[in-house]
Write an enzyme that holds these catalytic residues in place. Structure first.
Site, PDB file in Angstrom:
ATOM      1  N   GLY A 354      -4.148  -8.752   6.074  1.00  0.00           N
ATOM      2  CA  GLY A 354      -4.962  -8.335   4.933  1.00  0.00           C
ATOM      3  C   GLY A 354      -4.125  -8.218   3.689  1.00  0.00           C
ATOM      4  O   GLY A 354      -2.899  -8.271   3.752  1.00  0.00           O
ATOM      5  N   PRO A 355      -4.771  -8.052   2.552  1.00  0.00           N
ATOM      6  CA  PRO A 355      -4.041  -7.948   1.280  1.00  0.00           C
ATOM      7  C   PRO A 355      -3.175  -6.690   1.232  1.00  0.00           C
ATOM      8  O   PRO A 355      -3.341  -5.805   2.084  1.00  0.00           O
ATOM      9  CB  PRO A 355      -5.151  -7.890   0.228  1.00  0.00           C
ATOM     10  N   PRO A 356      -2.279  -6.601   0.255  1.00  0.00           N
ATOM     11  CA  PRO A 356      -1.375  -5.453   0.202  1.00  0.00           C
ATOM     12  C   PRO A 356      -2.135  -4.155  -0.072  1.00  0.00           C
ATOM     13  O   PRO A 356      -3.182  -4.183  -0.724  1.00  0.00           O
ATOM     14  CB  PRO A 356      -0.464  -5.757  -0.987  1.00  0.00           C
ATOM     15  N   GLY A 357      -1.619  -3.076   0.447  1.00  0.00           N
ATOM     16  CA  GLY A 357      -2.162  -1.761   0.121  1.00  0.00           C
ATOM     17  C   GLY A 357      -3.426  -1.369   0.851  1.00  0.00           C
ATOM     18  O   GLY A 357      -4.075  -0.401   0.500  1.00  0.00           O
ATOM     19  N   VAL A 358      -3.793  -2.121   1.903  1.00  0.00           N
ATOM     20  CA  VAL A 358      -5.003  -1.751   2.629  1.00  0.00           C
ATOM     21  C   VAL A 358      -4.692  -0.844   3.817  1.00  0.00           C
ATOM     22  O   VAL A 358      -5.554  -0.545   4.620  1.00  0.00           O
ATOM     23  CB  VAL A 358      -5.781  -2.991   3.120  1.00  0.00           C
ATOM     24  N   THR A 361       0.502  -0.846   7.156  1.00  0.00           N
ATOM     25  CA  THR A 361       1.687  -0.125   7.601  1.00  0.00           C
ATOM     26  C   THR A 361       1.337   1.290   8.016  1.00  0.00           C
ATOM     27  O   THR A 361       1.801   1.784   9.056  1.00  0.00           O
ATOM     28  CB  THR A 361       2.726  -0.063   6.461  1.00  0.00           C
ATOM     29  N   SER A 677     -12.997 -22.962  -1.505  1.00  0.00           N
ATOM     30  CA  SER A 677     -14.346 -22.412  -1.502  1.00  0.00           C
ATOM     31  C   SER A 677     -15.103 -22.649  -2.797  1.00  0.00           C
ATOM     32  O   SER A 677     -16.257 -22.265  -2.930  1.00  0.00           O
ATOM     33  CB  SER A 677     -14.312 -20.925  -1.172  1.00  0.00           C
ATOM     34  N   LYS A 720     -15.791 -10.991  -1.958  1.00  0.00           N
ATOM     35  CA  LYS A 720     -16.463 -11.867  -2.913  1.00  0.00           C
ATOM     36  C   LYS A 720     -17.805 -11.261  -3.334  1.00  0.00           C
ATOM     37  O   LYS A 720     -18.150 -11.245  -4.517  1.00  0.00           O
ATOM     38  CB  LYS A 720     -16.686 -13.237  -2.273  1.00  0.00           C
TER      39      LYS A 720
HETATM   40  P1  ADP Z   1      -0.034  -2.210   3.470  1.00  0.00           P
HETATM   41  O1  ADP Z   1       0.926  -2.021   4.571  1.00  0.00           O
HETATM   42  O2  ADP Z   1      -1.333  -2.824   3.936  1.00  0.00           O
HETATM   43  O3  ADP Z   1       0.485  -2.956   2.295  1.00  0.00           O
HETATM   44  P2  ADP Z   1       0.161   0.625   3.181  1.00  0.00           P
HETATM   45  O4  ADP Z   1       0.079   0.952   4.596  1.00  0.00           O
HETATM   46  O5  ADP Z   1       1.477   0.686   2.527  1.00  0.00           O
HETATM   47  O6  ADP Z   1      -0.467  -0.791   2.917  1.00  0.00           O
HETATM   48  O7  ADP Z   1      -0.879   1.555   2.398  1.00  0.00           O
HETATM   49  C1  ADP Z   1      -0.735   1.986   1.074  1.00  0.00           C
HETATM   50  C2  ADP Z   1      -1.186   3.412   0.916  1.00  0.00           C
HETATM   51  O8  ADP Z   1      -2.599   3.509   1.058  1.00  0.00           O
HETATM   52  C3  ADP Z   1      -0.615   4.330   1.960  1.00  0.00           C
HETATM   53  O9  ADP Z   1      -0.241   5.508   1.345  1.00  0.00           O
HETATM   54  C4  ADP Z   1      -1.767   4.581   2.917  1.00  0.00           C
HETATM   55  O10 ADP Z   1      -1.684   5.828   3.509  1.00  0.00           O
HETATM   56  C5  ADP Z   1      -2.965   4.484   2.022  1.00  0.00           C
HETATM   57  N1  ADP Z   1      -4.150   3.983   2.748  1.00  0.00           N
HETATM   58  C6  ADP Z   1      -4.524   2.704   2.881  1.00  0.00           C
HETATM   59  N2  ADP Z   1      -5.645   2.593   3.615  1.00  0.00           N
HETATM   60  C7  ADP Z   1      -6.011   3.837   3.954  1.00  0.00           C
HETATM   61  C8  ADP Z   1      -7.100   4.360   4.716  1.00  0.00           C
HETATM   62  N3  ADP Z   1      -8.024   3.591   5.260  1.00  0.00           N
HETATM   63  N4  ADP Z   1      -7.150   5.683   4.875  1.00  0.00           N
HETATM   64  C9  ADP Z   1      -6.214   6.481   4.312  1.00  0.00           C
HETATM   65  N5  ADP Z   1      -5.171   6.054   3.593  1.00  0.00           N
HETATM   66  C10 ADP Z   1      -5.057   4.739   3.389  1.00  0.00           C
END
Ligand code: ADP
Length: 773
Positions: A354-358, A361, A677, A720
């Site tokens: 998935g995209p970053p920040g979801v 990790t 697409s 989208k």
């Molecule tokens: P990724 O690894 O996908 O790039 P991270 O795991 O670093 O993203 O997530 C970024 C921040 O967003 C973290 O602080 C994480 O705890 C928070 N976060 C993301 N998704 C959720 C979620 N569904 N519930 C609670 N916190 C989330």
């Protein structure tokens, strides 16, 4: 030359030649020789000394003795312990045996004593003498055996015959050559001969010297090292480091004993320790060995944590720490259920895409928490060398283990949850493909004997739970992809973001800033404002950053104004974060010819993708401008061909490709977009422009297209649709095959949009274009 005949006792000499004027002592042991000596002592103390041809013969025959020797006077006799006598003699003059008179009990011979002629000084002689002096001088310089003062005593020696003999006695020559010199009676000839002999010696000395230098260089080096080492040892002893070294080795030994190492690791460690003893731990080799043993000792060979198999508790933890992400949570719970039943946690590796920040990790971290496992994270981004995974061989200077072993050391248990981040960002180059090494790591059949190049020991990774993350599947090598079970973690909707922010991000940031929850309170509208106006992303990372920033500014404000708490509303957001940073592209408010709203999916989430086409009379040129990636250029050309092939169907002049120029433009949006697409959008816009039919402004579409007009499925539907809704669209046309994705679509979107599914471009055009009445 006068001749004097004499009868005189004779001693055969072994290995020495005596010249006239020479003073020398030697030991006499043979009975016959001692008898001759005694006889001589009783007479005039003169004796005839002559060399025997072969020094090894004990009792030489007459024929084995040279005929020319030296008449000597005995200066001193010294009895040595045993039957040996030491005699000191001085050479008087050359003499030659005429015949032997007696053989027993000692040799007595009749000899001819040769008195030297007086020397007549002529030029030739003078020249010879000078040359002799010169070569002898050279000889002295080269051979270290003669003191250079010897030369001075020769300076005023008038008699060249005598000079010759004295020089001859100084030279280190073989017996037969000395004998030859002794046998030359003519003085000029003797000098000549001596010059030749010395020159010959000089040559040999020169060669010896050259060899000597070479040998010496070698020996010097070896000796120097030896010497330095000994010195070092002495210094260490003096400093008490020798003791320390021993202490260190015992310390290591104890550590090895205590650490529960597997057999092979233990043996290896002890073996290395043995080597350490020999090299000394202060040598550079010692440093290498120590760090190797340290590595062995620090790895969790047999340390294990106990898994939590309580499914209910695990679910509670996952739910508490993350909002949404139901797929991931369900999969993890399934995992645990299987483990609970089968007592083994083998199975496919999970890959969160998935995209970053979801939260990929952070959910993995939660899983570790839920399972009660240690957590390690290793980013594979930018790894392009196999050695980074598997380590460098120890023969390299500065070799270190690979990242897997490094991670295991950090994990401190043999069954951690190991997160391999950004598996799609790995690349390869000439140094070998890291994905090959990773394949082995991730293969549960092989990874119980993983071998790091540096460690050279087998490590069991079969208890490790691997989870990987990626932004896209496109760049993951196929064999690696086959090993993994893909779980999509797509972007969040506005509602999801709001919930995540309220439940997790705000409390988390407040805690990190050490602020109580009732001191700074965020209103929902404030959070919405941040989501809509200050972030543009699929995940929530920048949302979290903005929240942190608001908290910091609010804290500062409270301190400055001396207030106790603050309610964050939209106006506070504007004050703290400045003007709104993002506005979403809005779709057109009226129906237009040649303008179609597509939908795109980027790393930052979904967005709308307007495409404009204008047709003008010309010669059939096709112009592409604006923000088109390679894939979109291809789609434009394919769309053009499709329309040419099917022109009449849409009421278009089939000759348009000769008479009309087409200009396709993709306006630059906030984010670059590319992908297949846009196919349906491209064709719809071309058809609209050429047929002069207007396009409905409230419709957006997405779908890949084939040359026959079939509509193929696309990814990222949720994002989208979200973007389309934001842009004011109420109807979206999607590929038939994506219909199943609607099931997973959040209700909040589904209820607000009208979905039309299409299998062929004709259906799309029918719904999007307005037929003139
Ligand atoms: P990724 O690894 O996908 O790039 P991270 O795991 O670093 O993203 O997530 C970024 C921040 O967003 C973290 O602080 C994480 O705890 C928070 N976060 C993301 N998704 C959720 C979620 N569904 N519930 C609670 N916190 C989330």
């Amino acid at each position: 030359m006068d001749k004097k005949v004499k009868e005189i006792p004779l001693i055969p000499l072994r290995g020495i030649t005596i010249f006239p004027y020479m003073v020398l002592h030697f030991d006499v042991g043979r009975e016959k020789s001692i008898a001759a000596l005694e006889e001589a002592m009783m007479r005039d103390q003169e004796i005839f000394l002559v060399s025997q041809k072969d020094a090894k013969i004990e009792e030489p025959e007459e024929s084995e003795i040279y005929t020319v020797g030296t008449l000597c006077s005995i200066k001193q006799i010294l009895k040595l312990p045993g039957d040996t006598v030491r005699v000191l003699v001085e050479g008087l003059s050359r003499a030659k045996i005429i015949k032997y008179v007696e053989k027993e009990p000692f040799y007595k011979a009749e000899i001819n004593v040769l008195e030297e002629d007086d020397y007549v000084k002529d030029n030739k002689c003078e020249a010879l003498v000078r040359t002799l002096r010169e070569v002898f001088e050279d000889y002295i310089k080269l051979s270290a055996t003669i003191p250079s003062e010897a030369l001075i005593s020769f300076d005023d020696m008038e008699d060249p015959g005598r000079l010759c003999d004295i020089i001859s006695s100084y030279l280190m020559l073989k017996g037969d050559i000395k004998q030859e010199l002794l046998e030359v009676f003519d003085i000029a000839k003797r000098i000549e001969k001596l010059i030749v002999v010395i020159n010959n010696e000089l040559e040999i000395l020169n060669i010896e010297k050259k060899i000597g230098v070479r040998v010496k260089n070698k020996i010097d080096k070896v000796q120097k090292e030896y010497y330095l080492r000994e010195q070092l040892k002495a210094i260490q002893e003096e400093l008490g480091e020798d003791d320390e070294e021993k202490k260190e080795i015992t310390k290591y030994k104890n550590k090895i004993k205590k650490a529960k190492l597997p057999k092979q690791a233990k043996e290896r460690a002890l073996h290395e320790l043995e080597r350490l003893k020999n090299t000394g731990s202060y040598s550079s080799e010692g440093g290498v060995i120590r760090s190797y043993v340290d590595w062995i000792l620090e790895l969790p060979w047999n340390v294990e944590t106990t898994d939590n198999v309580d499914i209910k508790r695990a679910r509670e933890i996952l739910e508490a720490e993350h909002y949404g992400l139901d797929d991931v949570k369900d999969r993890i719970i399934e995992y645990l259920a299987v483990k609970h039943m089968s007592k083994s946690l083998k199975g496919p590796i999970l890959c969160l895409v998935g995209p970053p920040g979801v939260g990929k990790t952070s959910i993995a971290k939660s899983v570790a928490h839920a399972l009660n496992r240690n957590f390690v994270r290793m980013s594979l981004g930018g790894v392009k060398d196999e050695a980074e995974i598997r380590g460098h061989r120890k023969t390299y200077v500065g070799a270190i283990p690979g990242r897997i072993v490094y991670g295991m050391k950090q994990a401190k248990s043999k069954n951690p949850l190991f997160l391999l981040d950004e598996i799609d960002k790995m690349s390869n180059d000439f140094r070998g493909d890291p994905s090959d090494a990773l394949l082995e790591v991730l293969d549960s059949e092989q990874n119980n004997t993983f071998r790091d190049h540096y460690l050279e020991l087998e490590m069991d990774l079969s208890d490790v739970m691997f989870i990987t993350t990626a932004n896209t599947l496109d760049t993951i090598p196929r064999p690696l992809l086959d090993r993994m079970e893909i779980i999509d973690v797509s972007g969040y909707t506005y509602e999801e973001k709001l919930n995540i922010a309220k439940r997790h991000l705000v409390p988390k940031q407040l805690k990190e800033h050490n602020v109580d929850e009732d001191i700074i309170k965020f209103t929902d509208s404030a959070i919405s404002e941040i989501i809509e106006g200050y972030t543009r992303e699929s995940g929530v990372r920048s949302l979290e950053r903005q929240i942190a920033s608001v908290i910091r500014k609010s804290l500062t404000e409270m301190l400055e104004k001396d207030t106790k708490s603050e309610n964050i509303t939209i106006s506070q957001i504007k004050k703290y974060l400045g003007n709104v940073k993002f506005t979403y592209d809005k779709a057109d408010k009226e129906d237009k010819i040649g303008v179609v709203t597509g939908m795109a999916w980027t790393a930052y989430g979904g967005d709308i993708l307007p495409i404009e086409v204008s047709a003008m009379s010309g010669t059939g040129k096709l112009e592409l401008t604006g923000q088109l990636g390679d894939v979109m250029k291809e789609s434009a050309k394919a769309g053009y061909s499709y329309v040419r092939a099917n022109a009449s169907k849409y009421g278009i002049d089939p000759d348009f490709y000769k008479t009309t120029d087409l200009h396709i433009h993709v306006p630059e949006g906030a984010v670059p977009k590319d992908g297949p697409s846009a196919g349906v959008t491209m064709i719809s816009a071309i058809v609209s422009a050429l047929s002069k039919k207007k396009v409905r402004h409230n419709v957006a579409m997405t779908g890949e297209i084939t040359l026959t007009g079939r509509v193929l499925p696309i990814g990222g539907l949720k994002e989208k649709c979200l973007a389309a809704y934001r842009a004011g669209i109420d109807t979206v046309i999607i590929p038939k095959e994506n219909e199943k994705d609607l099931l997973k679509m959040p209700k909040s979107i589904k209820s607000k949009l009208n979905f039309i599914v299409a299998t062929h471009i004709d259906e799309v055009i029918k719904d999007a274009l307005i037929e003139e009445k």
